[in-house]
Design a protein around this motif. Structure first.
Motif, PDB file in Angstrom:
ATOM      1  N   GLU A   1       0.950   8.669   9.304  1.00  0.00           N
ATOM      2  CA  GLU A   1       0.708   7.204   9.755  1.00  0.00           C
ATOM      3  C   GLU A   1       0.089   6.510   8.413  1.00  0.00           C
ATOM      4  OE1 GLU A   1      -0.567  10.773  10.479  1.00  0.00           O
ATOM      5  OE2 GLU A   1      -0.600  10.878  12.586  1.00  0.00           O
ATOM      6  N   HIS A   2       0.318   6.818   7.370  1.00  0.00           N
ATOM      7  CA  HIS A   2      -0.390   5.181   6.102  1.00  0.00           C
ATOM      8  C   HIS A   2       1.251   4.827   6.237  1.00  0.00           C
ATOM      9  CE1 HIS A   2       2.253   9.211   3.630  1.00  0.00           C
ATOM     10  NE2 HIS A   2       3.119   7.285   3.708  1.00  0.00           N
ATOM     11  N   ALA A   3       2.429   4.730   6.887  1.00  0.00           N
ATOM     12  CA  ALA A   3       4.091   4.207   7.118  1.00  0.00           C
ATOM     13  C   ALA A   3       3.324   2.825   7.350  1.00  0.00           C
ATOM     14  CB  ALA A   3       4.835   5.181   7.091  1.00  0.00           C
TER      15      ALA A   3
ATOM     16  N   GLN B   1       1.126  -0.951  -0.098  1.00  0.00           N
ATOM     17  CA  GLN B   1      -0.053   0.378   0.087  1.00  0.00           C
ATOM     18  C   GLN B   1       0.588   1.280   0.241  1.00  0.00           C
ATOM     19  OE1 GLN B   1      -3.060   0.253  -0.073  1.00  0.00           O
ATOM     20  NE2 GLN B   1      -3.419  -1.442  -0.390  1.00  0.00           N
ATOM     21  N   HIS B   2       2.347   1.112   0.939  1.00  0.00           N
ATOM     22  CA  HIS B   2       2.645   2.575   0.774  1.00  0.00           C
ATOM     23  C   HIS B   2       3.539   2.421  -0.630  1.00  0.00           C
ATOM     24  CE1 HIS B   2       5.715   4.048   3.853  1.00  0.00           C
ATOM     25  NE2 HIS B   2       5.433   5.416   3.106  1.00  0.00           N
ATOM     26  N   ILE B   3       3.339   1.651  -1.089  1.00  0.00           N
ATOM     27  CA  ILE B   3       4.198   1.480  -2.474  1.00  0.00           C
ATOM     28  C   ILE B   3       3.585   1.724  -3.721  1.00  0.00           C
ATOM     29  CG2 ILE B   3       5.038   0.412  -4.706  1.00  0.00           C
ATOM     30  CD1 ILE B   3       6.830  -1.265  -2.811  1.00  0.00           C
ATOM     31  N   LYS B   4       2.302   1.685  -3.424  1.00  0.00           N
ATOM     32  CA  LYS B   4       0.653   2.807  -3.965  1.00  0.00           C
ATOM     33  C   LYS B   4       1.132   3.877  -4.229  1.00  0.00           C
ATOM     34  CE  LYS B   4      -1.801  -1.917  -4.993  1.00  0.00           C
ATOM     35  NZ  LYS B   4      -2.688  -1.785  -4.665  1.00  0.00           N
ATOM     36  N   LEU B   5       0.721   4.455  -2.753  1.00  0.00           N
ATOM     37  CA  LEU B   5       0.911   5.959  -2.749  1.00  0.00           C
ATOM     38  C   LEU B   5       1.968   6.370  -3.522  1.00  0.00           C
ATOM     39  CD1 LEU B   5       0.195   7.468   0.692  1.00  0.00           C
ATOM     40  CD2 LEU B   5       2.206   8.274   0.229  1.00  0.00           C
ATOM     41  N   TYR B   6       3.739   5.663  -2.712  1.00  0.00           N
ATOM     42  CA  TYR B   6       4.845   6.653  -3.327  1.00  0.00           C
ATOM     43  C   TYR B   6       4.103   6.535  -4.916  1.00  0.00           C
ATOM     44  CZ  TYR B   6       9.467   5.436  -6.077  1.00  0.00           C
ATOM     45  OH  TYR B   6      10.128   5.685  -6.839  1.00  0.00           O
TER      46      TYR B   6
ATOM     47  N   TYR C   1      11.024  11.559  -1.484  1.00  0.00           N
ATOM     48  CA  TYR C   1      12.008  10.936   0.230  1.00  0.00           C
ATOM     49  C   TYR C   1      11.128   9.949  -0.098  1.00  0.00           C
ATOM     50  CZ  TYR C   1      13.126  15.327   2.227  1.00  0.00           C
ATOM     51  OH  TYR C   1      14.332  16.722   3.110  1.00  0.00           O
ATOM     52  N   HIS C   2      10.390   9.373  -0.125  1.00  0.00           N
ATOM     53  CA  HIS C   2      10.302   8.267  -0.566  1.00  0.00           C
ATOM     54  C   HIS C   2      11.352   7.050  -0.573  1.00  0.00           C
ATOM     55  CE1 HIS C   2       5.763   8.940   1.003  1.00  0.00           C
ATOM     56  NE2 HIS C   2       6.009   8.204   1.380  1.00  0.00           N
ATOM     57  N   GLU C   3      11.525   7.727  -2.046  1.00  0.00           N
ATOM     58  CA  GLU C   3      12.362   6.751  -2.656  1.00  0.00           C
ATOM     59  C   GLU C   3      13.670   6.411  -1.436  1.00  0.00           C
ATOM     60  OE1 GLU C   3      13.764   8.877  -6.099  1.00  0.00           O
ATOM     61  OE2 GLU C   3      11.313   7.497  -7.390  1.00  0.00           O
TER      62      GLU C   3
ATOM     63  N   GLY D   1       6.200  13.411  10.123  1.00  0.00           N
ATOM     64  CA  GLY D   1       6.100  13.160   8.560  1.00  0.00           C
ATOM     65  C   GLY D   1       7.730  12.513   8.309  1.00  0.00           C
ATOM     66  N   TRP D   2       7.935  13.255   8.503  1.00  0.00           N
ATOM     67  CA  TRP D   2      10.046  12.468   8.022  1.00  0.00           C
ATOM     68  C   TRP D   2      10.750  12.958   9.228  1.00  0.00           C
ATOM     69  CZ3 TRP D   2       9.446   9.748   3.652  1.00  0.00           C
ATOM     70  CH2 TRP D   2       8.597   9.427   2.787  1.00  0.00           C
ATOM     71  N   VAL D   3      11.527  12.338   9.416  1.00  0.00           N
ATOM     72  CA  VAL D   3      13.222  12.507  10.214  1.00  0.00           C
ATOM     73  C   VAL D   3      13.756  11.972   9.203  1.00  0.00           C
ATOM     74  CG1 VAL D   3      14.609  11.971  11.975  1.00  0.00           C
ATOM     75  CG2 VAL D   3      11.435  11.776  12.700  1.00  0.00           C
TER      76      VAL D   3
ATOM     77  N   LEU E   1      13.300   8.557   7.959  1.00  0.00           N
ATOM     78  CA  LEU E   1      12.574   7.876   8.089  1.00  0.00           C
ATOM     79  C   LEU E   1      11.424   8.081   7.812  1.00  0.00           C
ATOM     80  CD1 LEU E   1      11.111   5.500  10.419  1.00  0.00           C
ATOM     81  CD2 LEU E   1      11.997   7.262  12.343  1.00  0.00           C
ATOM     82  N   ASP E   2       9.906   7.656   7.395  1.00  0.00           N
ATOM     83  CA  ASP E   2       8.521   8.103   7.117  1.00  0.00           C
ATOM     84  C   ASP E   2       7.899   7.433   8.470  1.00  0.00           C
ATOM     85  OD1 ASP E   2       6.122   8.108   6.508  1.00  0.00           O
ATOM     86  OD2 ASP E   2       5.763   7.270   4.756  1.00  0.00           O
ATOM     87  N   VAL E   3       7.278   8.746   9.014  1.00  0.00           N
ATOM     88  CA  VAL E   3       6.263   8.304  10.238  1.00  0.00           C
ATOM     89  C   VAL E   3       5.143   8.591  10.032  1.00  0.00           C
ATOM     90  CG1 VAL E   3       8.101   8.910  11.510  1.00  0.00           C
ATOM     91  CG2 VAL E   3       6.946  10.884  10.805  1.00  0.00           C
TER      92      VAL E   3
HETATM   93 FE   LIG Z   1       4.857   7.919   3.193  1.00  0.00          FE
END
Ligand SMILES: [Fe+2]
Length: 268
Positions: A223-225, A88-93, A138-140, A184-186, A219-221
């Motif tokens: 909620e979808h992660a 699901q996370h990859i689909k979002l990306y 950032y997802h990559e 979101g991110w760190v 780091l993706d924080v």
């Molecule tokens: Fe994400």
């Protein structure tokens, strides 16, 4: 002596020492084509060859963003990160890839009517372009530093973390605490202004993204992660993230970031 070339992500490595980014290769190729520089063995490869070798062959002027294949993360069956969560996370990306390309196209010939800092069609597209493109990048970085076995960093990376945070244990506590603070991110990266490792937190892809940082660990924080696997228990997700962190990739990024402090591609 004949030079030895290999492609590592978007980098061309020559004789195990010289490293140039694909962006630089493309730039030099364009300059050579324009007669600005003489052709040299280091830049003999065409942009197409470099692009194919680095796995981004389908990028075109109309669709410069091509989704990288992270399906191996699904087949690896990472402990603590389910196939459903990752797929699901990859689909979002992939959705960000589509929107980044869409905005790239629209911004080639945008509606320039009524330019205004409160609202204007151009303003909205410029703002959302940074959201979409950072969502891609950032997802990559994030997917790229997953799929490892966790544990402890070693070598230069360990030394750099110790220099900044005192010990790798303190760094990991810091990272997990930062992961609970942000929305979101760190981003841990090589700080080109301060010449040391730094951590930055982002609440959105394009909110507080540092200009002077070459990311090495992302780091993706959102909620979808993690919500499919852990609901709202972010702490358990952060433990799972650390257990699947690929320190070798982080170490390579650190090595490249020192050679290219002005920026790097998110290919590891
Ligand atoms: Fe994400």
């Amino acid at each position: 002596m004949a030079s030895k070339k290999e492609i590592v992500g978007n980098y061309e490595v020559i004789n195990d020492r010289e490293v140039i980014t694909r962006r630089e290769v493309l730039l030099m190729g364009a300059m050579a084509a324009g007669g600005l520089v003489a052709a040299s063995p280091a830049f003999a490869a065409t942009p197409k060859v470099i692009a194919e070798a680095s796995g981004v062959a389908k990028a075109t002027g109309d669709t410069p963003y091509v989704a990288r294949d992270f399906s191996s993360l699904i087949s690896k069956k990472m402990p603590g990160l389910s196939e459903s969560q990752i797929s699901q996370h990859i689909k979002l990306y992939q959705g960000y890839i589509g929107k980044a390309n869409e905005l790239n196209g629209k911004l080639k010939d945008p509606d320039l009517a009524g330019p205004n800092a409160t609202y204007a069609p151009l303003r909205e597209m410029l703002v959302e372009e940074s959201y979409a493109v950072n969502g891609v990048v950032y997802h990559e970085y994030y997917f790229g530093n997953l799929g490892g076995k966790g544990g402890e960093p070693t070598g230069d990376l360990k030394a750099a973390l110790e220099e900044r945070w005192g010990s790798t244990g303190k760094f990991m506590d810091y990272l997990k605490a930062a992961g609970k603070c942000m929305r979101g991110w760190v981003v841990i990266g090589y700080n080109t202004r301060g010449n040391h490792l730094s951590a930055f937190g982002l609440d959105m892809h394009n909110m507080w993204s540092p200009a002077n940082l070459v990311p090495i660990l992302v780091l993706d924080v959102y909620e979808h992660a993690y919500m499919i696997d852990y609901g709202i228990d972010r702490g358990k997700y952060l433990d799972a993230f650390m257990s699947n962190l690929d320190w070798d990739v982080v170490a390579k990024r650190l090595s490249y970031s020192h050679k290219h402090p002005s920026g790097t591609d998110s290919t590891l």
